[in-house]
Design an enzyme around this catalytic site. Structure first.
Site, PDB file in Angstrom:
ATOM      1  N   HIS A   1       0.863  -1.180   0.000  1.00  0.00           N
ATOM      2  CA  HIS A   1       0.000   0.000   0.000  1.00  0.00           C
ATOM      3  C   HIS A   1       0.903   1.235   0.000  1.00  0.00           C
ATOM      4  O   HIS A   1       1.692   1.418   0.936  1.00  0.00           O
ATOM      5  CB  HIS A   1      -0.848   0.047   1.271  1.00  0.00           C
ATOM      6  CG  HIS A   1      -2.023  -0.871   1.279  1.00  0.00           C
ATOM      7  ND1 HIS A   1      -1.910  -2.240   1.355  1.00  0.00           N
ATOM      8  CD2 HIS A   1      -3.361  -0.600   1.238  1.00  0.00           C
ATOM      9  CE1 HIS A   1      -3.118  -2.776   1.366  1.00  0.00           C
ATOM     10  NE2 HIS A   1      -4.018  -1.807   1.289  1.00  0.00           N
TER      11      HIS A   1
ATOM     12  N   ASP B   1     -11.602  -2.885  -2.448  1.00  0.00           N
ATOM     13  CA  ASP B   1     -10.889  -2.545  -1.213  1.00  0.00           C
ATOM     14  C   ASP B   1     -11.622  -3.057   0.032  1.00  0.00           C
ATOM     15  O   ASP B   1     -11.243  -4.085   0.586  1.00  0.00           O
ATOM     16  CB  ASP B   1     -10.639  -1.034  -1.141  1.00  0.00           C
ATOM     17  CG  ASP B   1      -9.472  -0.653  -0.257  1.00  0.00           C
ATOM     18  OD1 ASP B   1      -8.725  -1.553   0.169  1.00  0.00           O
ATOM     19  OD2 ASP B   1      -9.291   0.555   0.005  1.00  0.00           O
TER      20      ASP B   1
ATOM     21  N   GLU C   1      -1.435   6.165  -1.379  1.00  0.00           N
ATOM     22  CA  GLU C   1      -2.896   6.266  -1.227  1.00  0.00           C
ATOM     23  C   GLU C   1      -3.182   7.598  -0.552  1.00  0.00           C
ATOM     24  O   GLU C   1      -3.587   8.556  -1.196  1.00  0.00           O
ATOM     25  CB  GLU C   1      -3.428   5.092  -0.396  1.00  0.00           C
ATOM     26  CG  GLU C   1      -4.927   5.150  -0.169  1.00  0.00           C
ATOM     27  CD  GLU C   1      -5.458   4.029   0.722  1.00  0.00           C
ATOM     28  OE1 GLU C   1      -6.688   3.888   0.772  1.00  0.00           O
ATOM     29  OE2 GLU C   1      -4.668   3.312   1.362  1.00  0.00           O
TER      30      GLU C   1
END
Length: 357
Positions: free
Chosen positions: A212, A294, A215
């Site tokens: 990740h 998600d 973001e």
């Protein structure tokens, strides 16, 4: 916006969905009642008022949503197996033929994990047994719903002490449902030496890597993911556009971005105007990316919602959707032979090669 209607009726591939963010509210209520765990509502509607939301919040406030319901699920063997099984069923109904679902084994455990998450008392469910239970649920779901499901084990940025065990579990279950390692959580926390060591070990052992990055965090986090952690895919990655040189390099190397449009709106990761979303630029540049949900429980969504957004606001066509799913299949963490089988399934369904039967 409500859950989406089907805008792309062909087989789909999903690469970025969190198991603990994709639990059915009915299942939460069932285990809350069974285990005597208080929940913020006794009906689906009441529960969803607290758990889900439809207007943007910060990533921090979004993450707090998990506190409402995870105590009903974590630490319970039946619950852990069932949420994995039900995810496969849900995805099959959405027309997904291959899904990679990610989770932190430690956040579903209540034994041999420090600290024990969600304020649970100590029990006897270890992170390794969590992996076994999720594998069982996924494999039972695969058999019954005839789609393929694999898992990605998450390191958590705020808990570097868990990362050595995460990579060991990836190694142990590498040929048994687990296909990769991930790093999730607050991007303001740079990757610690434990995370770096876990990713080095993953690379050494041929374990696939996603992170990740970019973001809520800046493009520098994507640099860290690619160059320090040797990520093969980026979870989200929207802020890569802030660094044109990095973006050009990742376009050149065909780095895959796991894009989650509705999520990026609700977490405030991107501007609220979908017509200015980074995916518009990705599409224009024919970047390598997929479209994913998600955390569909918290976002009260499904895959059709995300496909509907990019169709309505970003002018996605049937051909664009085909390209996105072929990109997803090519960037999946399946072994080469299975990846080719998945691609052949898509090519045949999309009429891109003649049927061989």
């Amino acid at each position: 916006m409500e859950r989406g209607v089907r805008v792309f009726g062909e087989p789909k591939v999903e690469l970025h969905i969190h198991l603990d963010g994709a639990i059915r509210p009915e299942t939460i209520l069932h285990f809350g009642k069974k285990r005597g765990v208080p929940l913020p509502g006794s009906t689906v509607d009441e529960l969803m008022k607290h758990v889900s939301y439809q207007t943007p919040l910060s990533l921090k406030l979004f993450l707090e949503k998990f506190n409402h319901y995870m105590p009903a699920i974590a630490g319970d063997r039946e619950a852990v197996r069932r949420i994995a099984y039900e995810l496969v069923e849900t995805k099959a109904k959405e027309g997904v033929v291959y899904v990679e679902v990610r989770y932190s084994p430690h956040l579903l455990a209540n034994c041999r994990v420090e600290p024990i998450p969600w304020g649970q008392a100590e029990g006897d469910l270890t992170p390794e047994e969590v992996v076994n239970l999720v594998n069982q649920g996924l494999q039972d779901g695969e058999r019954n719903f005839r789609i393929k499901a694999r898992s990605i084990l998450c390191c958590m940025r705020h808990m570097p002490s868990w990362s050595p065990e995460v990579v060991e579990l990836c190694k142990k279950y590498q040929n048994n449902s687990v296909v990769a390692i991930d790093l999730a959580g607050d991007e303001l926390l740079m990757a610690s030496s434990d995370h770096k060591a876990a990713y080095e070990e993953a690379e050494r052992c041929g374990i696939h890597r996603t992170v990740h990055a970019g973001e809520a965090g800046p493009a520098t986090m994507i640099k860290e993911a690619v160059y320090l952690l040797k990520a093969e895919r980026i979870g989200h990655g929207y802020h890569v556009l802030e660094d044109p040189e990095l973006y050009r390099e990742l376009l050149r190397t065909r780095m895959h971005f796991e894009v989650c449009p509705w999520s990026s709106y609700l977490t405030g990761a991107c501007l609220p105007d979908f017509r200015k979303h980074p995916v518009v630029q990705f599409k224009k540049d024919q970047a390598n990316y997929s479209i994913n949900t998600d955390d569909p429980l918290i976002f009260n969504s499904n895959i059709d919602k995300d496909y509907g957004i990019v169709k309505e606001y970003m002018d996605f066509t049937e051909e664009d959707f085909k390209r996105v799913n072929i990109n997803a299949a090519q960037s999946s963490f399946l072994p080469e032979k299975e990846k080719q089988e998945l691609l052949n399934t898509l090519y045949e369904a999309y009429g891109m090669v003649p049927a061989t039967s």
